[in-house]
Motif scaffolding. Structure first.
Motif, PDB file in Angstrom:
ATOM      1  N   ASN A 151      60.793  54.830  -8.381  1.00 31.50           N
ATOM      2  CA  ASN A 151      59.596  54.667  -9.209  1.00 31.50           C
ATOM      3  C   ASN A 151      59.298  53.170  -9.349  1.00 31.50           C
ATOM      4  N   PRO A 152      58.121  52.708  -8.933  1.00 30.47           N
ATOM      5  CA  PRO A 152      57.004  53.513  -8.415  1.00 30.47           C
ATOM      6  C   PRO A 152      57.115  53.823  -6.918  1.00 30.47           C
ATOM      7  N   ALA A 153      57.824  52.974  -6.178  1.00 33.70           N
ATOM      8  CA  ALA A 153      57.925  53.188  -4.732  1.00 33.70           C
ATOM      9  C   ALA A 153      58.985  54.244  -4.440  1.00 33.70           C
ATOM     10  N   PRO A 154      58.819  55.056  -3.387  1.00 32.34           N
ATOM     11  CA  PRO A 154      59.831  56.055  -3.048  1.00 32.34           C
ATOM     12  C   PRO A 154      61.122  55.379  -2.580  1.00 32.34           C
ATOM     13  N   SER A 155      62.250  56.055  -2.828  1.00 31.92           N
ATOM     14  CA  SER A 155      63.528  55.515  -2.388  1.00 31.92           C
ATOM     15  C   SER A 155      63.623  55.585  -0.869  1.00 31.92           C
TER      16      SER A 155
END
Length: 353
Positions: A151-155
């Motif tokens: 969050n916010p970017a995907p792992s």
């Protein structure tokens, strides 16, 4: 005949010198009475001093191993608690999949539970005691598992899953998970994907998207003659299959699959969870055996310490009764010396003129 000059000052100083010696001896005697040990072991034992030093060194080594074992036991018990929780949640989720008809009404609840279980498993695998992560293997200073729900970017792990699903056929399906075409995926296509590109995401170098743990476990010397593994690492196949099973529910488009392909996916999830829980049970058995070995080693070392203490006491100990008599005698002599000194101080030639 020869006479010697005598003065009250010389008599006074003579008693004062004797008093200093008596006080020094009293300090030593009191020390022996309180500690039960010779104040000067080297003076008493002579050439045997090396023996008592060796015994004390052996005793200190056993103490150090016992302290180290306490840390290892804490690590093992904490790992056991985490494994119990992970395995219990996996068993319940598998049973729910078997018992619940998989339809549109139940998919949302299953996905939510898979997300909760995966987050809980990651949290348990990232637990620590002190400043060391329990499931990190030798790399105990770094958090073992990365968060899948970025969050916010995907792992990195989720991004890899999405990329594998969207890869061009035959490696992937050439579309996103929420695309309308997902309903056209056949059971054979899903099986091929699960056995190939998807399975590869949870092993080898791709597993590094999930894990920062070392595959080598901590080894501890639990006794002077025995060394064993006393940790677990998050790279074990049981954990890889566990995360694989939850990810199948979360991120392989189960919402949009047709009934036949969805059944293939769910059956694979059940199978993978069963394999995972079997592996988790094996890990628990392994660390349970390690815990038993440590406890047995502690019992043996406790007996060894008692024997060493007895040998040291035999060499260094004083007789308490004799020490008490010496203290009393020295106290009496000091009091007498104080009395004589006071009397000598009162002597004055003027008193006799």
């Amino acid at each position: 005949m020869r006479t010697t000059f005598v003065s009250t000052m010389s008599l006074w100083n003579s008693s004062k010198s004797t008093l200093d010696k008596l006080q020094t001896n009293l300090i030593k005697a009191n020390k022996e009475l309180v500690s039960g040990r010779e104040s000067d072991v080297g003076l008493k034992l002579g050439y045997k001093t090396g023996k008592t030093l060796s015994l004390r060194q052996d005793r200190a080594e056993l103490d150090a191993l016992t302290d180290s074992n306490a840390t290892a036991l804490l690590r093992i018990k904490s790992a056991t608690t985490g494994l119990n929780q992970i395995r219990t949640n996996a068993d319940k989720f598998r049973d729910a999949l078997i018992a619940t008809p998989i339809g549109e009404s139940s998919i949302a609840a299953l996905k939510y539970q898979a997300q909760v279980n995966l987050a809980g498993a990651i949290s348990s695998l990232n637990s620590s005691t002190g400043d060391q992560f329990i499931f990190g293997g030798l790399n105990s200073q770094k958090k073992p598992l990365n968060d899948y729900f970025g969050n916010p970017a995907p792992s990195a792990a989720k991004a890899a899953t999405d990329a594998a699903f969207a890869a061009a056929p035959p490696l992937g399906f050439g579309m996103a998970q929420d695309a309308a075409g997902v309903s056209a995926i056949t059971p054979d296509q899903m099986t091929a994907f699960l056995d190939g590109p998807f399975a590869d995401l949870f092993k080898g170098t791709d597993w590094q998207n999930w894990s920062s743990a070392s595959s080598e476990n901590v080894q501890s010397r639990i006794s002077p003659q025995e060394k064993i593994e006393t940790s677990v690492n998050a790279n074990d196949e049981a954990f890889q299959k566990l995360t694989m099973a939850y990810t199948m529910i979360l991120d392989l488009g189960i919402d949009n699959l047709n009934a036949e392909t969805r059944a293939v996916l769910v059956n694979r999830v059940v199978e993978t969870l069963s394999d995972s829980t079997t592996g988790l049970t094996g890990i628990q058995s392994k660390i349970g055996a390690a815990q038993e070995k440590i406890e047995q080693a502690n019992e043996r070392m406790s007996l060894q310490k008692d024997i060493l203490d007895e040998k040291v006491t035999h060499l260094e100990a004083v007789d308490p009764a004799e020490a008490k008599i010496r203290v009393d005698q020295l106290m009496t002599q000091i009091q007498t010396s104080y009395s004589l000194t006071a009397q000598l101080k009162g002597l004055n030639l003027i008193n006799y003129i």
